[in-house]
Write an enzyme that holds these catalytic residues in place. Structure first.
Site, PDB file in Angstrom:
ATOM      1  CD  GLU A 299     -31.064  25.523 -17.622  1.00 44.19           C
ATOM      2  OE1 GLU A 299     -31.349  26.086 -18.886  1.00 44.19           O
ATOM      3  OE2 GLU A 299     -30.756  26.025 -16.711  1.00 44.19           O
TER       4      GLU A 299
ATOM      5  CB  CYS B   8     -30.706  28.300 -13.315  1.00 45.64           C
ATOM      6  SG  CYS B   8     -29.967  28.452 -14.714  1.00 45.64           S
TER       7      CYS B   8
ATOM      8  CG  HIS C 179     -28.558  31.091 -10.403  1.00 45.02           C
ATOM      9  ND1 HIS C 179     -27.915  30.055 -10.587  1.00 45.02           N
ATOM     10  CD2 HIS C 179     -28.777  31.874 -11.385  1.00 45.02           C
ATOM     11  CE1 HIS C 179     -27.911  30.187 -12.176  1.00 45.02           C
ATOM     12  NE2 HIS C 179     -28.466  31.191 -12.511  1.00 45.02           N
TER      13      HIS C 179
END
Ligand code: CAA
Length: 384
Positions: A79, A111, A233
């Site tokens: 990103e 993400c 994550h």
């Protein structure tokens, strides 16, 4: 036929700041950063590195001549790309001298990009068992100086080779997804730093985790007892702890202890690097397999991927025979131990002058870096 991750490489630049120094400079209690957020150190990305160079540095650690011939799919999740048109994957293909008869492209969903790439690679390799795919998750997490998000910055690249008969881990079961149009974290085109509704983003993350966790276990007839470890994550370590807590009550006391212990192995790299955005889940997976001594082949590991905006996915993988690679353990330990500590003043200057976000018409000084791949200059709108 087993399909999964055959190799994982990781790179992050050789500079960092200490979270105690940052807390002192921002008039915060250091324990807020160390315990409340869960971070110890944060990677600082110098002018000589961007997502392309970091991905090349991560990939060259794992790619051999055979891979160069058989990789014909290169998916670059990011990103913080370097161009609004040309994909970072094309630069990477050239830098690594990969097969020219390949498809190379970039993919974006905050993400979540690397997970989208990994799942596409799984389906491609399943349909073409003699082929391999290279999947990248590379980012520079930037919130801005003196912002609440500053303590959750970081950066680096993960590179994964996906193949049949993988050495590290094979896919296990069908993934569970959840997506919704949510403004928790985003970065309009005119901005170089993210806009974030931090507390809201924490809540959405946990909601998406619980939703996909429940769906996955129902679909695949699993329960918390079937997992050796859960990886997350990790935008910052405490976020993963919040995720883990959301399902711990489903487990017996001994299982809770086991999951907490394994989580502690999965956070070691992230607490010293910070957020990698799309590579973060895989850094946490790598930290688990490199640092835990309790794992065995056949163990099921849960993986929760979250990309703000928002897309969530939960899936699991089973460890394969050669999941632990001692070269990788030594390489990452030496990378983390040999970094240069910056003062907060030095970091602020580096942050403000990070070249990839500056006017690309500048003809810059030719710079150098100890890494194998680095950004030497920007000249005539081209990265050298
Ligand atoms: N000692 C110990 N703990 C302390 C403390 C002290 N002296 N002072 C505060 N704390 C604790 C607080 O109690 C709090 O703990 P809980 O979260 O368990 O309640 C924690 O430290 C953080 O304190 P605050 O909530 O007051 O911190 P903040 O408002 O300054 O910001 C943040 C925290 C919202 C995470 C902010 O850093 C942020 O916006 N980060 C970026 C957004 C983010 O990472 N979101 C994650 C989900 S979105 C995602 O995952 C995608 C992505 O990569 C961005």
């Amino acid at each position: 036929m087993k399909v999964g991750i055959d190799k994982i490489g990781f790179y992050s630049p050789d500079k960092y700041i200490d979270m105690v120094d940052l807390a002192n400079a921002r008039n915060e209690d250091p324990n807020k950063y160390l315990i409340g957020i869960g971070q110890k150190k944060q990677a600082v990305i110098p002018n000589t590195q961007d997502v392309v160079t970091m991905a090349a540095n991560a990939s060259q650690k794992i790619i051999n001549d055979d891979d160069k011939k058989s990789i014909d799919l290169i998916i670059f999740g990011t990103e913080t790309g370097v161009d609004n048109s040309k994909s970072a994957a094309i630069y990477l293909q050239n830098l690594l001298k990969l097969n020219a008869s390949a498809r190379a492209f970039e993919i974006k969903q905050a993400c979540y990009g690397a997970t989208a790439g990994l799942q596409m690679a799984k389906e491609y390799v399943t349909n073409h068992p003699n082929k391999k795919a290279l999947v990248i998750g590379a980012d520079v997490a930037r919130y801005g100086l003196n912002t609440p998000g500053e303590v959750t910055q970081g950066g680096g690249a993960i590179a994964m080779v996906v193949s049949t008969n993988p050495s590290i881990a094979s896919f296990d079961g069908e993934s569970a997804f959840h997506s919704d149009d949510i403004m928790d974290f985003w970065r309009p085109l005119y901005r170089t730093e993210a806009v974030v509704d931090g507390h809201y983003s924490n809540n959405v993350y946990v909601d998406f985790f619980k939703d996909t966790w429940d769906k996955y276990n129902q679909m695949n007839q699993l329960s918390v007892d079937d997992y050796k470890a859960l990886t997350f994550h990790l935008p910052y370590v405490k976020m993963g702890i919040k995720g883990l807590r959301a399902v711990l009550t489903e487990a017996s006391e001994s299982k809770q202890e086991e999951l907490k212990n394994e989580f502690n192995f999965s956070k070691i790299y992230s607490e010293n690097i910070g957020n990698l955005y799309t590579g973060s889940l895989y850094l946490s997976f790598l930290s688990l397999i490199n640092n835990s001594n309790d794992l065995q082949s056949g163990d099921r590991i849960g993986l929760f991927s979250y990309g703000s905006g928002a897309q969530g996915e939960f899936f699991s993988m089973k460890l394969e025979q050669n999941f632990k690679n001692n070269d990788s353990v030594e390489d990452i330990n030496s990378m983390l131990n040999n970094r240069e500590k910056l003062t907060i003043d030095e970091y602020e200057t580096m942050f403000n002058n990070w070249i990839p976000i500056k006017n690309v018409n500048m003809n810059l000084n030719w710079q150098s870096d100890d890494a194998e791949f680095f950004l030497k200059a920007l000249k005539d709108n081209q990265r050298i």
